[in-house]
Design a protein around this motif. Structure first.
Motif, PDB file in Angstrom:
ATOM      1  N   GLN A  87      81.430  13.555   0.677  1.00 24.24           N
ATOM      2  CA  GLN A  87      81.970  12.278   1.141  1.00 24.24           C
ATOM      3  C   GLN A  87      80.992  11.135   0.886  1.00 24.24           C
ATOM      4  OE1 GLN A  87      82.942  13.103   5.224  1.00 24.24           O
ATOM      5  NE2 GLN A  87      84.703  14.373   4.701  1.00 24.24           N
ATOM      6  N   ASP A  88      79.706  11.383   1.110  1.00 31.36           N
ATOM      7  CA  ASP A  88      78.694  10.355   0.839  1.00 31.36           C
ATOM      8  C   ASP A  88      78.682   9.983  -0.643  1.00 31.36           C
ATOM      9  OD1 ASP A  88      77.883  10.220   3.474  1.00 31.36           O
ATOM     10  OD2 ASP A  88      76.170  11.571   3.215  1.00 31.36           O
ATOM     11  N   ALA A  89      78.819  10.987  -1.507  1.00 30.96           N
ATOM     12  CA  ALA A  89      78.830  10.726  -2.948  1.00 30.96           C
ATOM     13  C   ALA A  89      80.043   9.893  -3.347  1.00 30.96           C
ATOM     14  CB  ALA A  89      78.816  12.045  -3.719  1.00 30.96           C
ATOM     15  N   ILE A  90      81.179  10.146  -2.704  1.00 29.22           N
ATOM     16  CA  ILE A  90      82.393   9.384  -2.991  1.00 29.22           C
ATOM     17  C   ILE A  90      82.248   7.935  -2.516  1.00 29.22           C
ATOM     18  CG2 ILE A  90      84.807   9.114  -2.237  1.00 29.22           C
ATOM     19  CD1 ILE A  90      84.978  12.213  -2.341  1.00 29.22           C
ATOM     20  N   LEU A  91      81.640   7.762  -1.363  1.00 34.03           N
ATOM     21  CA  LEU A  91      81.515   6.427  -0.781  1.00 34.03           C
ATOM     22  C   LEU A  91      80.445   5.566  -1.445  1.00 34.03           C
ATOM     23  CD1 LEU A  91      81.845   7.325   2.997  1.00 34.03           C
ATOM     24  CD2 LEU A  91      83.391   5.838   1.723  1.00 34.03           C
ATOM     25  N   ALA A  92      79.335   6.190  -1.853  1.00 32.48           N
ATOM     26  CA  ALA A  92      78.206   5.375  -2.300  1.00 32.48           C
ATOM     27  C   ALA A  92      77.424   5.960  -3.471  1.00 32.48           C
ATOM     28  CB  ALA A  92      77.246   5.159  -1.124  1.00 32.48           C
ATOM     29  N   PRO A  94      76.816   7.668  -7.539  1.00 30.69           N
ATOM     30  CA  PRO A  94      76.997   7.185  -8.914  1.00 30.69           C
ATOM     31  C   PRO A  94      78.439   7.331  -9.381  1.00 30.69           C
ATOM     32  CG  PRO A  94      75.119   8.689  -8.736  1.00 30.69           C
ATOM     33  CD  PRO A  94      75.868   8.785  -7.450  1.00 30.69           C
ATOM     34  N   SER A  95      78.819   6.478 -10.297  1.00 30.10           N
ATOM     35  CA  SER A  95      80.137   6.551 -10.918  1.00 30.10           C
ATOM     36  C   SER A  95      80.139   7.740 -11.900  1.00 30.10           C
ATOM     37  CB  SER A  95      80.395   5.242 -11.677  1.00 30.10           C
ATOM     38  OG  SER A  95      81.629   5.248 -12.298  1.00 30.10           O
ATOM     39  N   PRO A  96      81.238   8.423 -12.110  1.00 28.17           N
ATOM     40  CA  PRO A  96      82.598   8.081 -11.677  1.00 28.17           C
ATOM     41  C   PRO A  96      83.011   8.659 -10.323  1.00 28.17           C
ATOM     42  CG  PRO A  96      82.698   9.893 -13.222  1.00 28.17           C
ATOM     43  CD  PRO A  96      81.244   9.508 -13.133  1.00 28.17           C
ATOM     44  N   LEU A  97      82.250   9.626  -9.755  1.00 27.80           N
ATOM     45  CA  LEU A  97      82.665  10.164  -8.458  1.00 27.80           C
ATOM     46  C   LEU A  97      82.601   9.084  -7.396  1.00 27.80           C
ATOM     47  CD1 LEU A  97      83.536  12.511  -6.673  1.00 27.80           C
ATOM     48  CD2 LEU A  97      81.120  13.141  -6.434  1.00 27.80           C
ATOM     49  N   GLY A  98      81.499   8.342  -7.371  1.00 25.20           N
ATOM     50  CA  GLY A  98      81.352   7.240  -6.438  1.00 25.20           C
ATOM     51  C   GLY A  98      81.573   5.908  -7.127  1.00 25.20           C
ATOM     52  N   PRO A  99      81.371   4.821  -6.410  1.00 24.83           N
ATOM     53  CA  PRO A  99      81.601   3.501  -6.998  1.00 24.83           C
ATOM     54  C   PRO A  99      80.509   3.067  -7.971  1.00 24.83           C
ATOM     55  CG  PRO A  99      80.815   3.300  -4.748  1.00 24.83           C
ATOM     56  CD  PRO A  99      81.054   4.758  -4.975  1.00 24.83           C
ATOM     57  N   GLY A 100      79.319   3.699  -7.865  1.00 27.08           N
ATOM     58  CA  GLY A 100      78.223   3.278  -8.727  1.00 27.08           C
ATOM     59  C   GLY A 100      77.704   1.902  -8.339  1.00 27.08           C
ATOM     60  N   LYS A 101      76.936   1.296  -9.242  1.00 20.92           N
ATOM     61  CA  LYS A 101      76.405  -0.044  -9.018  1.00 20.92           C
ATOM     62  C   LYS A 101      77.494  -1.078  -9.269  1.00 20.92           C
ATOM     63  CE  LYS A 101      71.771   1.357 -10.482  1.00 20.92           C
ATOM     64  NZ  LYS A 101      70.699   1.172 -11.498  1.00 20.92           N
ATOM     65  N   GLY A 103      79.899  -3.481 -10.804  1.00 22.75           N
ATOM     66  CA  GLY A 103      80.317  -3.613 -12.192  1.00 22.75           C
ATOM     67  C   GLY A 103      80.404  -2.301 -12.950  1.00 22.75           C
ATOM     68  N   GLU A 104      79.984  -1.186 -12.325  1.00 22.91           N
ATOM     69  CA  GLU A 104      79.992   0.107 -13.008  1.00 22.91           C
ATOM     70  C   GLU A 104      81.162   0.995 -12.626  1.00 22.91           C
ATOM     71  OE1 GLU A 104      75.180   0.863 -13.620  1.00 22.91           O
ATOM     72  OE2 GLU A 104      76.344   2.117 -12.244  1.00 22.91           O
ATOM     73  N   THR A 105      81.957   0.591 -11.655  1.00 24.22           N
ATOM     74  CA  THR A 105      83.002   1.466 -11.138  1.00 24.22           C
ATOM     75  C   THR A 105      83.967   1.899 -12.236  1.00 24.22           C
ATOM     76  OG1 THR A 105      82.863   0.414  -8.981  1.00 24.22           O
ATOM     77  CG2 THR A 105      84.847   1.690  -9.432  1.00 24.22           C
ATOM     78  N   ALA A 106      84.192   3.201 -12.317  1.00 21.37           N
ATOM     79  CA  ALA A 106      85.064   3.758 -13.350  1.00 21.37           C
ATOM     80  C   ALA A 106      86.525   3.475 -13.043  1.00 21.37           C
ATOM     81  CB  ALA A 106      84.830   5.262 -13.447  1.00 21.37           C
ATOM     82  N   GLU A 107      87.374   3.690 -14.044  1.00 24.10           N
ATOM     83  CA  GLU A 107      88.817   3.569 -13.853  1.00 24.10           C
ATOM     84  C   GLU A 107      89.287   4.615 -12.839  1.00 24.10           C
ATOM     85  OE1 GLU A 107      91.075   1.388 -15.189  1.00 24.10           O
ATOM     86  OE2 GLU A 107      89.265   0.326 -15.815  1.00 24.10           O
ATOM     87  N   PRO A 108      90.393   4.321 -12.135  1.00 23.84           N
ATOM     88  CA  PRO A 108      90.889   5.283 -11.139  1.00 23.84           C
ATOM     89  C   PRO A 108      91.118   6.679 -11.700  1.00 23.84           C
ATOM     90  CG  PRO A 108      91.987   3.178 -10.870  1.00 23.84           C
ATOM     91  CD  PRO A 108      91.156   3.056 -12.109  1.00 23.84           C
ATOM     92  N   SER A 109      91.642   6.790 -12.916  1.00 25.01           N
ATOM     93  CA  SER A 109      91.906   8.117 -13.481  1.00 25.01           C
ATOM     94  C   SER A 109      90.613   8.903 -13.647  1.00 25.01           C
ATOM     95  CB  SER A 109      92.626   7.986 -14.823  1.00 25.01           C
ATOM     96  OG  SER A 109      91.859   7.222 -15.735  1.00 25.01           O
ATOM     97  N   ALA A 110      89.528   8.230 -14.047  1.00 22.08           N
ATOM     98  CA  ALA A 110      88.238   8.899 -14.202  1.00 22.08           C
ATOM     99  C   ALA A 110      87.675   9.307 -12.841  1.00 22.08           C
ATOM    100  CB  ALA A 110      87.254   7.993 -14.922  1.00 22.08           C
ATOM    101  N   ARG A 111      87.878   8.463 -11.836  1.00 16.47           N
ATOM    102  CA  ARG A 111      87.394   8.797 -10.494  1.00 16.47           C
ATOM    103  C   ARG A 111      88.174   9.961  -9.907  1.00 16.47           C
ATOM    104  NH1 ARG A 111      85.601   4.549  -6.239  1.00 16.47           N
ATOM    105  NH2 ARG A 111      84.440   6.438  -5.725  1.00 16.47           N
ATOM    106  N   ILE A 112      89.464  10.009 -10.189  1.00 17.25           N
ATOM    107  CA  ILE A 112      90.262  11.140  -9.713  1.00 17.25           C
ATOM    108  C   ILE A 112      89.803  12.435 -10.379  1.00 17.25           C
ATOM    109  CG2 ILE A 112      92.578  12.169  -9.737  1.00 17.25           C
ATOM    110  CD1 ILE A 112      93.671   9.309  -9.271  1.00 17.25           C
ATOM    111  N   ARG A 113      89.562  12.400 -11.694  1.00 21.86           N
ATOM    112  CA  ARG A 113      89.066  13.601 -12.386  1.00 21.86           C
ATOM    113  C   ARG A 113      87.732  14.045 -11.802  1.00 21.86           C
ATOM    114  NH1 ARG A 113      90.917  10.861 -16.969  1.00 21.86           N
ATOM    115  NH2 ARG A 113      88.796  10.164 -17.491  1.00 21.86           N
TER     116      ARG A 113
END
Length: 203
Positions: A87-92, A94-101, A103-113
């Motif tokens: 859960q911590d990794a998802i919330l904070a 690195p991308s794509p699992l988390g939001p990253g820094k 401007g780095e947030t991946a597309e939703p499909s990549a985050r879902i994968r």
């Protein structure tokens, strides 16, 4: 879609807060969980009794049952730390699992994968424990706080009018009972591939 401040706050609310306890209670809890983890690893979850856990931890049976309820409650407590890490990794994280820094947030499909990969890593590594925690009683899986978090995360990423219902449907494929049957029937690799195919159809 980035969770953003509102989505992140929403996810935080879906988390079950860690237990607040006295120092002696925390020590007893740690002893019980260490003993249970050792016994489960050596003998298998199904073969270990609550009496054996109490004896190995050096606590009374009454204390064990009052604290954890039953073996399913003990399994859920053992899984709690690993779930919080994910859960911590998802919330904070690195991308794509988390939001990253920014401007780095991946597309939703990549985050879902990335979520599917990380969740499968977690559940397949602890399949017997997750299965016990989810099937202790009818509907037990849906009363576990972690399920609310995973479901809400998917709902936000799907960002669709039917997202809440679709997220429940997709989460069904990640149930430990279902995954156990899949692994036994077709093996781990084909199970992972099939789950990814299902999520890709919607994501």
């Amino acid at each position: 879609m980035d969770h953003g401040p509102v989505g992140k706050a929403d996810l935080e609310l879906a988390r079950t807060p860690p237990p607040r306890e006295r120092a002696d209670a925390a020590r007893n809890r740690a002893k019980v969980l260490a003993a249970a983890a050792d016994l489960f690893a050596r003998q298998g979850v199904e073969s270990v009794s609550m009496d054996a856990v109490a004896a190995a931890a050096g606590v009374g049976k009454g204390t064990l049952f009052r604290r954890f309820g039953d073996k399913a409650g003990l399994a859920a407590a053992l899984l709690d730390e690993r779930e919080r890490e994910l859960q911590d990794a998802i919330l904070a994280g690195p991308s794509p699992l988390g939001p990253g820094k920014p401007g780095e947030t991946a597309e939703p499909s990549a985050r879902i994968r990335a979520f599917v990969d990380a969740y499968l890593d977690y559940v397949l590594d602890h399949l017997s424990l997750v299965r016990m925690s989810e099937t202790a009683s009818p509907g037990a899986r849906y009363r576990i706080g972690a399920y609310r978090f995973w479901h809400r995360h998917l709902t936000i990423l799907l960002d669709a009018p039917d997202g809440e219902a679709v997220a429940h449907t997709l989460m069904a494929a990640l149930g430990a009972e279902h995954l156990t049957a899949m692994v036994e029937a077709v093996g781990v690799d084909r199970t992972r591939a099939a789950v990814h195919t299902l999520f890709a159809l919607r994501a």
